[in-house]
Design a protein around this motif. Sequence first.
Motif, mmCIF file in Angstrom:
data_model
loop_
_atom_site.group_PDB
_atom_site.id
_atom_site.type_symbol
_atom_site.label_atom_id
_atom_site.label_comp_id
_atom_site.label_asym_id
_atom_site.label_seq_id
_atom_site.Cartn_x
_atom_site.Cartn_y
_atom_site.Cartn_z
ATOM 1 N N CYS A 7 0.863 -1.280 -0.060
ATOM 2 C CA CYS A 7 -0.173 0.171 0.106
ATOM 3 C C CYS A 7 0.837 1.368 0.073
ATOM 4 O O CYS A 7 1.790 1.447 0.815
ATOM 5 C CB CYS A 7 -0.995 -0.121 1.395
ATOM 6 S SG CYS A 7 -1.943 1.522 1.453
ATOM 7 N N GLU A 22 -9.389 -5.800 -7.684
ATOM 8 C CA GLU A 22 -8.689 -5.093 -7.039
ATOM 9 C C GLU A 22 -7.669 -5.521 -6.048
ATOM 10 O O GLU A 22 -7.756 -6.687 -5.812
ATOM 11 C CB GLU A 22 -9.700 -4.094 -6.022
ATOM 12 C CG GLU A 22 -10.994 -3.510 -6.666
ATOM 13 C CD GLU A 22 -12.058 -2.994 -5.886
ATOM 14 O OE1 GLU A 22 -12.246 -1.719 -5.859
ATOM 15 O OE2 GLU A 22 -12.690 -3.555 -4.911
ATOM 16 N N PHE A 32 -7.717 -0.491 -4.480
ATOM 17 C CA PHE A 32 -6.808 -0.001 -5.446
ATOM 18 C C PHE A 32 -7.554 -1.079 -6.679
ATOM 19 O O PHE A 32 -7.108 -2.069 -6.862
ATOM 20 C CB PHE A 32 -5.279 -0.108 -5.222
ATOM 21 C CG PHE A 32 -4.897 0.564 -4.240
ATOM 22 C CD1 PHE A 32 -4.489 2.225 -4.298
ATOM 23 C CD2 PHE A 32 -4.675 0.159 -2.904
ATOM 24 C CE1 PHE A 32 -4.221 2.823 -3.436
ATOM 25 C CE2 PHE A 32 -4.275 0.659 -1.939
ATOM 26 C CZ PHE A 32 -3.670 2.132 -1.946
ATOM 27 N N LEU A 41 -1.975 2.001 -8.097
ATOM 28 C CA LEU A 41 -1.593 2.322 -6.775
ATOM 29 C C LEU A 41 -1.458 3.773 -6.455
ATOM 30 O O LEU A 41 -0.640 3.963 -5.511
ATOM 31 C CB LEU A 41 -0.133 1.440 -6.190
ATOM 32 C CG LEU A 41 -0.482 -0.160 -6.464
ATOM 33 C CD1 LEU A 41 0.924 -0.659 -6.127
ATOM 34 C CD2 LEU A 41 -1.444 -0.609 -5.725
ATOM 35 N N ALA A 46 -7.748 5.085 -5.668
ATOM 36 C CA ALA A 46 -8.409 4.222 -4.446
ATOM 37 C C ALA A 46 -9.527 4.485 -4.148
ATOM 38 O O ALA A 46 -9.944 5.624 -4.185
ATOM 39 C CB ALA A 46 -7.265 4.284 -3.272
#
Length: 65
Positions: A7, A22, A32, A41, A46
């Motif tokens: 992340c 996702e 994402f 990303l 997001a």
Amino acid sequence: MLEMLVCPLTKTRLSLSVDGTELISVAAHLAFPIREGVPMLSLDEAREIEPGDMGRSLPKLPGNN
């Protein structure tokens, strides 16, 4: 390759969603999108996931019914 992706906000591991569209950050409650096989990303891409919906987005692990 999934093991290498993290992340961008929390730097924690990402999980593939049940439907495979996702990558989910459990720590950040973010999803994402994956478009044409490429994970987006960016925090701008997001979407937020409500804590109650988190379980529905992630695949069930064996032994955790």
